[in-house]
Write a protein that holds these residues in place. Structure first.
Motif, mmCIF file in Angstrom:
data_model
loop_
_atom_site.group_PDB
_atom_site.id
_atom_site.type_symbol
_atom_site.label_atom_id
_atom_site.label_comp_id
_atom_site.label_asym_id
_atom_site.label_seq_id
_atom_site.Cartn_x
_atom_site.Cartn_y
_atom_site.Cartn_z
ATOM 1 N N ALA A 189 0.832 -1.031 0.079
ATOM 2 C CA ALA A 189 0.086 0.174 0.110
ATOM 3 C C ALA A 189 0.914 1.207 0.075
ATOM 4 N N GLY A 190 0.367 2.586 -0.317
ATOM 5 C CA GLY A 190 1.065 3.654 -0.261
ATOM 6 C C GLY A 190 1.252 3.726 1.270
ATOM 7 N N SER A 191 0.453 3.779 2.205
ATOM 8 C CA SER A 191 0.689 3.397 3.681
ATOM 9 C C SER A 191 -0.338 2.683 4.313
ATOM 10 N N PHE A 192 -0.255 2.234 5.561
ATOM 11 C CA PHE A 192 -1.045 1.571 6.405
ATOM 12 C C PHE A 192 -1.606 2.276 7.689
ATOM 13 N N GLY A 193 -2.881 1.799 8.117
ATOM 14 C CA GLY A 193 -2.883 2.298 9.479
ATOM 15 C C GLY A 193 -2.157 1.697 10.275
ATOM 16 N N ASN A 194 -1.700 2.141 11.435
ATOM 17 C CA ASN A 194 -0.657 1.503 12.413
ATOM 18 C C ASN A 194 -1.069 0.209 12.869
ATOM 19 N N ILE A 195 -2.380 0.232 13.419
ATOM 20 C CA ILE A 195 -2.854 -0.904 14.067
ATOM 21 C C ILE A 195 -2.797 -2.117 13.007
ATOM 22 N N PHE A 196 -3.526 -1.681 11.715
ATOM 23 C CA PHE A 196 -3.410 -2.654 10.950
ATOM 24 C C PHE A 196 -2.113 -3.362 10.597
ATOM 25 N N SER A 197 -1.072 -2.640 10.680
ATOM 26 C CA SER A 197 0.334 -3.005 10.234
ATOM 27 C C SER A 197 0.739 -4.130 11.317
ATOM 28 N N ARG A 198 0.576 -3.577 12.466
ATOM 29 C CA ARG A 198 0.911 -4.462 13.850
ATOM 30 C C ARG A 198 0.188 -5.792 13.994
ATOM 31 N N ASN A 199 -1.048 -5.546 13.547
ATOM 32 C CA ASN A 199 -2.029 -6.747 13.529
ATOM 33 C C ASN A 199 -1.599 -7.892 12.382
ATOM 34 N N SER A 200 -1.073 -7.229 11.360
ATOM 35 C CA SER A 200 -0.844 -8.061 10.156
ATOM 36 C C SER A 200 0.722 -8.948 10.600
ATOM 37 N N ILE A 201 1.677 -8.204 11.120
ATOM 38 C CA ILE A 201 2.835 -8.969 11.264
ATOM 39 C C ILE A 201 2.519 -9.896 12.477
ATOM 40 N N ASN A 202 1.614 -9.619 13.343
ATOM 41 C CA ASN A 202 1.401 -10.417 14.442
ATOM 42 C C ASN A 202 0.666 -11.399 14.207
ATOM 43 N N ASN A 203 0.191 -11.719 12.983
ATOM 44 C CA ASN A 203 -0.577 -12.657 12.435
ATOM 45 C C ASN A 203 0.096 -13.301 11.111
ATOM 46 N N ALA A 204 1.238 -12.973 11.028
ATOM 47 C CA ALA A 204 2.049 -13.592 9.871
ATOM 48 C C ALA A 204 1.648 -13.211 8.544
ATOM 49 N N LEU A 205 1.144 -11.953 8.441
ATOM 50 C CA LEU A 205 0.913 -11.318 6.925
ATOM 51 C C LEU A 205 1.809 -10.231 6.730
ATOM 52 N N THR A 239 3.673 -6.914 5.187
ATOM 53 C CA THR A 239 3.264 -5.615 4.552
ATOM 54 C C THR A 239 4.537 -4.776 4.136
ATOM 55 N N LEU A 240 4.167 -4.076 3.041
ATOM 56 C CA LEU A 240 5.351 -3.265 2.273
ATOM 57 C C LEU A 240 4.530 -2.073 2.040
ATOM 58 N N GLU A 241 5.015 -0.975 2.292
ATOM 59 C CA GLU A 241 4.733 0.456 2.073
ATOM 60 C C GLU A 241 5.674 0.983 0.663
ATOM 61 N N ILE A 242 4.952 1.174 -0.536
ATOM 62 C CA ILE A 242 5.706 1.533 -1.693
ATOM 63 C C ILE A 242 4.797 2.618 -2.497
ATOM 64 N N PRO A 243 4.569 3.757 -2.088
ATOM 65 C CA PRO A 243 4.115 4.789 -2.457
ATOM 66 C C PRO A 243 4.166 5.191 -3.966
ATOM 67 N N ASN A 244 5.557 4.877 -4.552
ATOM 68 C CA ASN A 244 5.883 5.020 -5.793
ATOM 69 C C ASN A 244 4.971 4.021 -6.839
ATOM 70 N N LEU A 245 4.868 2.843 -6.336
ATOM 71 C CA LEU A 245 4.205 1.846 -7.181
ATOM 72 C C LEU A 245 2.699 2.157 -7.097
ATOM 73 N N ILE A 246 2.043 2.383 -6.272
ATOM 74 C CA ILE A 246 0.640 2.791 -6.086
ATOM 75 C C ILE A 246 0.336 3.838 -7.208
ATOM 76 N N ASN A 247 1.274 4.969 -7.165
ATOM 77 C CA ASN A 247 1.186 6.135 -7.854
ATOM 78 C C ASN A 247 1.342 5.450 -9.376
ATOM 79 N N LYS A 248 2.236 4.906 -9.786
ATOM 80 C CA LYS A 248 2.450 4.345 -11.002
ATOM 81 C C LYS A 248 1.047 3.430 -11.649
ATOM 82 N N LEU A 249 0.671 2.578 -10.645
ATOM 83 C CA LEU A 249 -0.389 1.758 -11.276
ATOM 84 C C LEU A 249 -1.786 2.952 -11.247
ATOM 85 N N ARG A 250 -2.021 3.778 -10.408
ATOM 86 C CA ARG A 250 -3.139 4.619 -10.577
ATOM 87 C C ARG A 250 -2.980 5.341 -11.944
#
Length: 682
Positions: free
Chosen positions: A584-600, A602-613
């Protein structure tokens, strides 16, 4: 208003792993665990941290329940843990008192430092008692742990699973965020306070400029800011969207601790001659060649009293303008961890001396701690406020969090020295809440309307000037980028993939909340199967998602993905779709922590979402199979994206995924890792 939006290249992209560190990175370096010899940590890196201290409050019992559910019986280090009771201290129901008793008994059995209801707000206690101390890393299962940055301690919030992990193992994980440098220049005019600084910052930089950043305050304007002002500013960096707000170590801070030493005595375990002398000899600061993701500047000379709201910290208005609108108020508040320290109470008392609260206004006051209240009583300020007609509340959170007496009712308007004025937070969702400094709150309580101290004697508020501000952002990097270093090599543990590859599945929307990812109506259906979770994944965002998504796809979305409630199923339902990574361009902080805490992952890559848009700007589908393939070479911390023709469209460095974090993923998440650690220690 003069705005200088310079997008200039600020930092070199070579030899990044040999560059200097900013102060945030230096503190993390001290508390990071199991680093290879000579390894430096930087923004973007995932590290295992062993914080100096971990505080929990009324949520200590849910943390204890999770701790015991992991099979843990004894906390790893009882001197690392602090439990305070502060949120619902006015609630004398049997249910709440039972919870409080459970927390106290657990703390006593474990030998944990415990502070009962009435002693004060946990964050204030952490500072008064020296748990949060300059240059240490202290966390809390509460969003306002940013407060600790006011005294040069790196304070950041954690979720309950993290707290349980720290209780059981002494450790959890953290991804070092991008660091924004916020430069304060000049001096505050008379009548302008620390609260006005942060209210102004939240209002003029209100486009998520510092969302999920660590902030470091710098500049000559700091030297004349009291420590209480710094604590207020650091506290509300939470509302600004940041994960921490760190002030430097300077002579004023050392003077603060020397004064504190006179009160606590020479035998205090954390604030004593030795620790203060060590601080004098180690005024750590960032290196000259440290990297900052952004550089924001504000000229304090151009500030005037500002008001936040109604019902949003992103709206700030000069008091001189708002006063002319004759906004009648029903309630006023001098409470919370933001502005209820001794200097705040004294400032309000000066306004209220020989005055009476307006007959149409209820004014509530609560000290940040019992020690603060005692000092205010000795000073006479507390009695002055009560004589004006204020209603005292016990030291604690209370109306700031919407608990206890004095809440806003339907149609009422309140002005408060607290940190949040979200709709419905302090009472009715049909009320209006404004935020201001203690002086303005006290003056408004006398006037019966939002107004200034000058108006009490027939004067006028200080007219606002144009605020001088600027923002500089590197033009070819983003906040989550670690620049290239061909010598970088990340060790990979058995069971963790050396690379992750998948087709990008575009969900082109900002602020997709956790209800959009996993509908609330399923949240408390405890018997729902993994297959059913996969079926309803992203249902509220796009009902067709279930038919479009395939195993090993990689969702890519916009900014602030996963905002909203803290439900862990927003992460686990994506895993149920057999997806291992989300971008994603950025994540909600709690979602980021819940993701890693459950083995998902995440990567923040704003350049990529902007290219795809840009590529799919004419496509109106909610979920788009892009044909673009992302490959994350974990060994090189390098992401490469190719288009449908196999042409490379993006190559970008990302944060290093250390072996400790890999181990959490291999173990199925933080709970699995904790259970494994406990098993190995027995």
């Amino acid at each position: 208003m003069r705005i200088n939006n310079q997008f200039t290249r600020l930092f070199s992209s070579t030899s990044i792993r040999n560059r200097g560190q900013n102060l945030t990175e230096k503190i993390v370096q001290k508390y990071a665990q199991n680093l290879p010899n000579g390894k430096k940590v930087y923004s973007g890196d995932y590290v295992t941290i062993k914080p100096a201290h971990c505080m929990s409050h009324d949520n200590s019992w849910p943390v204890a329940t999770k701790f015991m559910g992991l099979g843990a019986k004894k906390v790893k280090n009882n001197k690392q843990i602090v439990c305070t009771l502060d949120h619902d201290v006015q609630n004398k129901s049997e249910k709440n008192l039972t919870k409080y008793t459970n927390i106290e008994n657990f703390a006593r059995e474990q030998g944990i430092d415990f502070y009962p209801a009435g002693r004060g707000i946990g964050h204030q206690i952490m500072i008064e008692e020296g748990y949060a101390f300059p240059l240490n890393l202290t966390v809390a299962s509460d969003s306002h742990s940013n407060t600790y940055g006011g005294i040069g301690s790196l304070g950041t919030p954690i979720v309950r699973t993290d707290a349980a992990s720290i209780w059981a193992t002494g450790q959890t994980w953290w991804q070092i965020p991008p660091v924004a440098k916020v430069e304060l220049i000049g001096n505050l005019p008379a009548g302008v306070t620390g609260k006005d600084i942060i209210v102004t910052l939240c209002g003029i930089f209100n486009k998520d400029e510092v969302l999920n950043h660590a902030i470091e305050f710098v500049g000559d304007g700091i030297r004349n800011l009291s420590i209480d002002y710094r604590l207020t500013i650091a506290n509300m960096t939470t509302e600004w969207g940041a994960l921490s707000g760190l002030f430097p170590i300077d002579d004023k801070l050392i003077e603060f601790y020397e004064e504190r030493l006179k009160k606590v005595g020479s035998n205090h375990p954390r604030i004593n001659t030795e620790t203060i002398e060590s601080l004098k000899n180690n005024k750590e600061q960032g290196d000259n060649d440290a990297k900052y993701a952004k550089h924001l500047t504000i000229d304090l000379n151009t500030l005037s009293p500002y008001i936040s709201g109604p019902n949003s910290v992103k709206i700030s208005t000069p008091l001189s303008k708002l006063s002319k609108e004759e906004i009648k108020i029903n309630k006023a508040y001098l409470v919370s961890c933001t502005n209820s320290r001794l200097s705040d109470i004294q400032s309000a008392a000066k306004i209220l001396k020989n005055q009476k609260i307006h007959p149409d206004v209820e004014f509530y006051v609560a000290a940040a701690s019992s020690l603060v209240q005692k000092d205010a009583e000795l000073d006479g300020a507390w009695q002055t406020i009560l004589e004006s007609g204020a209603k005292p509340l016990p030291a604690g959170c209370g109306p700031c969090i919407g608990l206890g007496s004095g809440l806003l009712k339907d149609g009422e308007i309140g002005i408060s020295a607290t940190n949040r004025n979200f709709k419905g937070r302090m009472g009715s969702k049909d009320a209006l809440a404004y935020l201001a400094s203690p002086e303005v709150v006290a003056a408004s309580a006398i006037l019966g309307k939002i107004g200034s101290p000058e108006e009490i004697n027939g004067g006028k508020p200080v007219e606002a000037e144009e605020i001088v501000k600027s923002i500089e952002i590197p033009n070819d990097t983003t906040s989550s980028v670690i620049e290239d270093d061909s010598n970088a090599a990340v060790d990979i543990i058995p069971g963790f993939p050396t690379e992750i590859v998948g087709e990008l599945l575009l969900c082109d929307q900002d602020n997709i909340n956790t209800d959009g990812i996993y509908p609330g109506k399923y949240t408390y259906q405890d018997d729902i199967t993994r297959e059913q979770m996969a079926e309803v994944c992203m249902e509220n965002y796009d009902p067709q998602f279930k038919n479009i998504a395939k195993p090993n796809d990689i969702i890519i979305s916009g900014y602030n993905f996963g905002t909203g409630s803290s439900r862990e199923q927003a992460a686990t339902c994506i895993l149920a779709k057999n997806m291992k990574l989300i971008v994603a361009g950025s994540f909600g902080n709690i979602f980021s922590r819940n993701s890693i805490n459950n083995a998902l992952l995440t990567l923040e890559i704003p350049n990529l979402i902007n290219k795809l848009r840009n590529k799919f700007k004419d496509n109106k589908e909610l979920t788009i199979r892009t044909g673009w393939i992302l490959k994350w070479d974990v060994t090189k911390a390098l992401v490469t994206v190719t288009d449908e023709n196999g042409e490379i469209v993006l190559t970008q460095k990302v944060g290093e995924l250390g072996t400790n974090l890999q181990d959490i993923i291999v173990k199925g998440g933080l709970e699995g890792w904790v259970k494994s650690e406990l098993k190995n220690s027995n």
